[in-house]
Structures are given as C-alpha cells and as structure tokens.
Design a protein around this motif. Structure first.
Motif, PDB file in Angstrom:
ATOM      1  N   ALA A   2      28.833   7.122  17.869  1.00 58.00           N
ATOM      2  CA  ALA A   2      29.793   7.915  18.631  1.00 58.00           C
ATOM      3  C   ALA A   2      30.164   7.189  19.915  1.00 58.00           C
ATOM      4  O   ALA A   2      29.421   6.326  20.397  1.00 58.00           O
ATOM      5  CB  ALA A   2      29.181   9.271  18.950  1.00 58.00           C
ATOM      6  N   PRO A   3      31.307   7.522  20.504  1.00 55.57           N
ATOM      7  CA  PRO A   3      31.695   6.885  21.777  1.00 55.57           C
ATOM      8  C   PRO A   3      30.687   7.172  22.874  1.00 55.57           C
ATOM      9  O   PRO A   3      29.974   8.171  22.844  1.00 55.57           O
ATOM     10  CB  PRO A   3      33.052   7.535  22.091  1.00 55.57           C
ATOM     11  CG  PRO A   3      33.541   8.090  20.794  1.00 55.57           C
ATOM     12  CD  PRO A   3      32.315   8.479  20.026  1.00 55.57           C
ATOM     13  N   LEU A   4      30.665   6.294  23.851  1.00 58.11           N
ATOM     14  CA  LEU A   4      29.898   6.521  25.070  1.00 58.11           C
ATOM     15  C   LEU A   4      30.757   7.414  25.957  1.00 58.11           C
ATOM     16  O   LEU A   4      31.807   6.988  26.455  1.00 58.11           O
ATOM     17  CB  LEU A   4      29.601   5.196  25.770  1.00 58.11           C
ATOM     18  CG  LEU A   4      28.808   5.280  27.075  1.00 58.11           C
ATOM     19  CD1 LEU A   4      27.399   5.807  26.819  1.00 58.11           C
ATOM     20  CD2 LEU A   4      28.745   3.905  27.745  1.00 58.11           C
ATOM     21  N   ARG A   5      30.357   8.654  26.142  1.00 56.47           N
ATOM     22  CA  ARG A   5      31.192   9.637  26.841  1.00 56.47           C
ATOM     23  C   ARG A   5      30.877   9.614  28.334  1.00 56.47           C
ATOM     24  O   ARG A   5      29.816  10.056  28.765  1.00 56.47           O
ATOM     25  CB  ARG A   5      30.968  11.024  26.247  1.00 56.47           C
ATOM     26  CG  ARG A   5      31.254  11.102  24.743  1.00 56.47           C
ATOM     27  CD  ARG A   5      31.414  12.533  24.274  1.00 56.47           C
ATOM     28  NE  ARG A   5      30.341  13.385  24.773  1.00 56.47           N
ATOM     29  CZ  ARG A   5      30.484  14.701  24.990  1.00 56.47           C
ATOM     30  NH1 ARG A   5      31.651  15.286  24.771  1.00 56.47           N
ATOM     31  NH2 ARG A   5      29.466  15.414  25.414  1.00 56.47           N
ATOM     32  N   VAL A   6      31.824   9.124  29.103  1.00 58.13           N
ATOM     33  CA  VAL A   6      31.628   8.897  30.533  1.00 58.13           C
ATOM     34  C   VAL A   6      32.495   9.860  31.348  1.00 58.13           C
ATOM     35  O   VAL A   6      33.679  10.041  31.062  1.00 58.13           O
ATOM     36  CB  VAL A   6      31.981   7.446  30.904  1.00 58.13           C
ATOM     37  CG1 VAL A   6      31.885   7.227  32.412  1.00 58.13           C
ATOM     38  CG2 VAL A   6      31.063   6.482  30.168  1.00 58.13           C
ATOM     39  N   CYS A   7      31.908  10.469  32.355  1.00 58.59           N
ATOM     40  CA  CYS A   7      32.652  11.292  33.313  1.00 58.59           C
ATOM     41  C   CYS A   7      33.055  10.379  34.464  1.00 58.59           C
ATOM     42  O   CYS A   7      32.200   9.699  35.042  1.00 58.59           O
ATOM     43  CB  CYS A   7      31.782  12.412  33.878  1.00 58.59           C
ATOM     44  SG  CYS A   7      30.496  13.057  32.805  1.00 58.59           S
ATOM     45  N   ALA A   8      34.346  10.381  34.842  1.00 61.81           N
ATOM     46  CA  ALA A   8      34.778   9.457  35.883  1.00 61.81           C
ATOM     47  C   ALA A   8      35.992   9.986  36.616  1.00 61.81           C
ATOM     48  O   ALA A   8      36.746  10.826  36.106  1.00 61.81           O
ATOM     49  CB  ALA A   8      35.085   8.092  35.271  1.00 61.81           C
ATOM     50  N   ASP A   9      36.165   9.478  37.821  1.00 62.23           N
ATOM     51  CA  ASP A   9      37.320   9.817  38.647  1.00 62.23           C
ATOM     52  C   ASP A   9      38.485   8.910  38.250  1.00 62.23           C
ATOM     53  O   ASP A   9      38.327   7.682  38.192  1.00 62.23           O
ATOM     54  CB  ASP A   9      36.970   9.611  40.130  1.00 62.23           C
ATOM     55  CG  ASP A   9      38.013  10.174  41.079  1.00 62.23           C
ATOM     56  OD1 ASP A   9      39.220   9.934  40.851  1.00 62.23           O
ATOM     57  OD2 ASP A   9      37.625  10.836  42.045  1.00 62.23           O
ATOM     58  N   PRO A  10      39.688   9.478  38.008  1.00 62.96           N
ATOM     59  CA  PRO A  10      40.818   8.645  37.571  1.00 62.96           C
ATOM     60  C   PRO A  10      41.515   7.899  38.699  1.00 62.96           C
ATOM     61  O   PRO A  10      42.459   7.153  38.443  1.00 62.96           O
ATOM     62  CB  PRO A  10      41.768   9.683  36.956  1.00 62.96           C
ATOM     63  CG  PRO A  10      41.487  10.934  37.710  1.00 62.96           C
ATOM     64  CD  PRO A  10      40.009  10.908  38.009  1.00 62.96           C
ATOM     65  N   ASN A  11      41.091   8.115  39.972  1.00 61.80           N
ATOM     66  CA  ASN A  11      41.807   7.509  41.105  1.00 61.80           C
ATOM     67  C   ASN A  11      40.799   7.124  42.182  1.00 61.80           C
ATOM     68  O   ASN A  11      40.864   7.620  43.304  1.00 61.80           O
ATOM     69  CB  ASN A  11      42.843   8.499  41.660  1.00 61.80           C
ATOM     70  CG  ASN A  11      43.734   7.898  42.715  1.00 61.80           C
ATOM     71  OD1 ASN A  11      43.870   6.672  42.804  1.00 61.80           O
ATOM     72  ND2 ASN A  11      44.347   8.745  43.536  1.00 61.80           N
ATOM     73  N   ASN A  12      39.884   6.274  41.843  1.00 66.44           N
ATOM     74  CA  ASN A  12      38.785   5.987  42.764  1.00 66.44           C
ATOM     75  C   ASN A  12      38.379   4.518  42.715  1.00 66.44           C
ATOM     76  O   ASN A  12      37.200   4.188  42.593  1.00 66.44           O
ATOM     77  CB  ASN A  12      37.583   6.876  42.424  1.00 66.44           C
ATOM     78  CG  ASN A  12      36.518   6.842  43.498  1.00 66.44           C
ATOM     79  OD1 ASN A  12      36.804   6.669  44.686  1.00 66.44           O
ATOM     80  ND2 ASN A  12      35.262   7.014  43.084  1.00 66.44           N
ATOM     81  N   MET A  53      21.769  10.251  19.196  1.00 62.30           N
ATOM     82  CA  MET A  53      21.921  11.341  20.163  1.00 62.30           C
ATOM     83  C   MET A  53      23.378  11.641  20.430  1.00 62.30           C
ATOM     84  O   MET A  53      23.791  12.787  20.527  1.00 62.30           O
ATOM     85  CB  MET A  53      21.225  10.984  21.486  1.00 62.30           C
ATOM     86  CG  MET A  53      19.735  10.901  21.387  1.00 62.30           C
ATOM     87  SD  MET A  53      19.067  10.262  22.906  1.00 62.30           S
ATOM     88  CE  MET A  53      19.698  11.449  24.063  1.00 62.30           C
ATOM     89  N   LEU A  54      24.166  10.576  20.587  1.00 64.86           N
ATOM     90  CA  LEU A  54      25.566  10.748  20.913  1.00 64.86           C
ATOM     91  C   LEU A  54      26.332  11.402  19.780  1.00 64.86           C
ATOM     92  O   LEU A  54      27.242  12.183  20.000  1.00 64.86           O
ATOM     93  CB  LEU A  54      26.194   9.391  21.259  1.00 64.86           C
ATOM     94  CG  LEU A  54      25.744   8.745  22.552  1.00 64.86           C
ATOM     95  CD1 LEU A  54      26.292   7.339  22.649  1.00 64.86           C
ATOM     96  CD2 LEU A  54      26.204   9.562  23.745  1.00 64.86           C
ATOM     97  N   SER A  55      25.979  11.073  18.592  1.00 66.49           N
ATOM     98  CA  SER A  55      26.755  11.572  17.465  1.00 66.49           C
ATOM     99  C   SER A  55      26.300  12.945  17.000  1.00 66.49           C
ATOM    100  O   SER A  55      26.943  13.561  16.169  1.00 66.49           O
ATOM    101  CB  SER A  55      26.685  10.575  16.309  1.00 66.49           C
ATOM    102  OG  SER A  55      25.337  10.329  15.977  1.00 66.49           O
TER     103      SER A  55
END
Length: 313
Positions: free
Chosen positions: A42-52, A29-31
C-alpha cells in the motif's frame, strides 16, 4: 525550528529481524485487510502541509517530500498525501482521523504522537545581510539591544519561539518585531517573510528556525549570512536546537520500528537531501554519561556563515 551532525540512529536500532522482514511487516500494516491478497504494498500515507517550503508543498518540492519518497521507494511503493495546513488541530484532523499514517519532521519529544529516532537535528540561526558585516554570534551581543530584530511567532495565538523568550529574558523587547510562522496562507511560502524582511533591510537581523532560514536566505537577491545561535549555559532550560523525527499514532509501535529501520537503511540518502536543502545541522544532544558535547551549530551549521545567496537547491 529548526535545520539542526545527524544523530546516529543505528545504535538504537535493535530489531532482531532482518530489514527485509521489517519492511514486509510494514507493508502488511499499511495495506490492512487487503494485504492478505495484495501483491503490491500500500502507499506510504503521509500527512503534510501543502504550502510549507522548505519542508513540504503540494508540488512535493520540500525536503520532507523527498525523504518520504526515499522511504516509500524502499518499501517498493509510492507516497499518498493528505494535505492539511499546519494550524491548530493539524494532528487531530489528519493522523487522529486516520486520514494518513505518518507525520514527517516532528520534534522527537512531541507528546501527541509516537516518534522514531531522530533523522536530523537543527537549530535556530541569526540571519543578516552579508553586506552589513554584523556577524552576530551570540544572544548576548550588545548590538541586539539597538538593532531592529525579527523573531518568529508560532500558531494562531502568536506563541513565542525560544529565541523570542531568550531576548525577552535579556530585556530586549521594544526593538523586536514578530513574524508569524504561518503568515498569510494565501501567499506562497508564508514563513519566508521574515527572511525577505532582512533582505529588504526592514529589519537588521532575524532569529529564525535554521532549515527554513537557510533555504530562503539562499533565494534572496542579496547575499545573506546565516549563523547558528549557540547553546549557552544560561539557556539550558530553553533549548535552541531540536531533534527531528517521524511521528505515527501512539501505540503503533510496529509501524514506528519499521520506519526506524528504513531511516537507518536510507541514512546516506537522507543526509544527501538535507545537504541539498542546506539544512543547518546541530550536534546531537548530550545524554547522561556522555563526554562534553561539541558546541551547538558545530560542523555543517557553521557552513551557513557565508554568502548564501543564489545557492539554492
């Protein structure tokens, strides 16, 4: 919101395929189209806050960063981040725009996304200086009417958190100060301000989300006391503990199920990370037909009642 005994997810994992097969499906699915000829997932694509912190930061020092790494390792791949401040539009601009595929650490009942089974449950806590000896254990403690109290506010519109509502319903308002969860984003670790205010004695007690509170309490120059706020019958419609899960786009059932399998597979590793970051864990929420539940804050969360200073990760 925080935190927050880890709910058993294995009893909900009913896939009839083997874990190896599930992981393979997830990797495909990822690829996407390239999967047909790609050898590496494929990489595990994570949405994240850079300052949390303690959840995530750009240096990948948060416990959600560490858990994502564990899941990616199980897939034989790495984590690829899309960094975005958790403000209004965070989900729309990240997951919604296909910039990434996974949101770590979302409330399990978040309607905007499809969620996995919870991988921990945490709670709001009282935070005080240990040398004050306040030992507040309940929202009905009469001292909350006269002490200087700090609560967290959420979002750009300063939405109240559950403890703020609980105090307001008791008429405790004038002696309460609000601290934005997001705060001044130009400064590191904006959520830490409310805990630092307790350490400086600017306020006497903070009512804050457990994972954040316990993490920063351990980093103050004075000893701090972190005590879970117990669930009370009067607050049944205003929960103080929350199940935390991973979110994916709605409709991506296979991705969600694959992540559920990974969470079961790496459960012990995830528990170790939560323990390392001193996340106060709450008892699992009662389900219809269950026997009476243990008090919220039972177990690990009780461990926060003590000197937290200098016991960081």
């Amino acid at each position: 919101m925080p935190a927050y005994v880890v709910p058993a997810a294995h009893d909900l994992f009913r896939l009839h395929t083997s874990l190896r097969a599930v992981i393979a499906v997830f990797a495909l699915m990822l690829s996407g189209a390239a999967a047909a000829h790609a050898q590496a997932p494929a990489p595990l694509r994570v949405c994240a806050d850079p300052n949390n912190l303690p959840f995530s930061n750009e240096r990948q020092e948060g416990f959600e960063n560490k858990i994502a790494e564990v899941l990616a390792a199980e897939l034989g791949t790495s984590v690829e981040y899309t960094w975005w401040a958790q403000r209004r539009g965070f989900i729309r601009n990240t997951l919604g725009e296909q910039r990434c595929d996974v949101l770590m650490g979302v409330p399990a009942d978040l309607e905007m996304v499809l969620t996995t089974q919870p991988y921990y449950r945490s709670t709001y806590v009282f935070v005080t200086r240990a040398d004050r000896g306040l030992d507040i254990q309940s929202l009905d403690d009469a001292r909350l009417r006269t002490l200087h109290v700090g609560v967290q506010l959420i979002g750009d519109d300063g939405t109240n958190t559950p403890p703020a509502h609980a105090l307001s319903r008791r008429g405790i308002v004038r002696n309460v100060a609000g601290y934005m969860v997001y705060g001044d984003y130009a400064q590191p670790d904006p959520p830490a301000r409310i805990i630092e205010a307790v350490a400086r004695s600017d306020i006497d007690v903070a009512l804050a989300w457990g994972p954040m509170a316990a993490f920063f309490a351990a980093r103050q120059p004075v000893a701090m006391r972190v005590v879970p706020i117990p669930a009370e019958p009067a607050e049944a419609r205003l929960p103080l503990s929350f199940d935390i899960a991973i979110g994916v786009r709605k409709g991506e059932v296979e991705r969600r199920d694959a992540l559920d399998a990974l969470l079961v597979r790496r459960r012990s590793h995830i528990e170790a990370i939560l323990d390392q970051y001193r996340v106060p864990l709450a008892a699992a929420a009662a389900r219809e037909g269950d026997p009476p539940a243990a008090p919220a804050g039972a177990g690990k969360a009780d461990g926060g009642d003590g000197d937290a200073a200098g016991k960081g990760t």
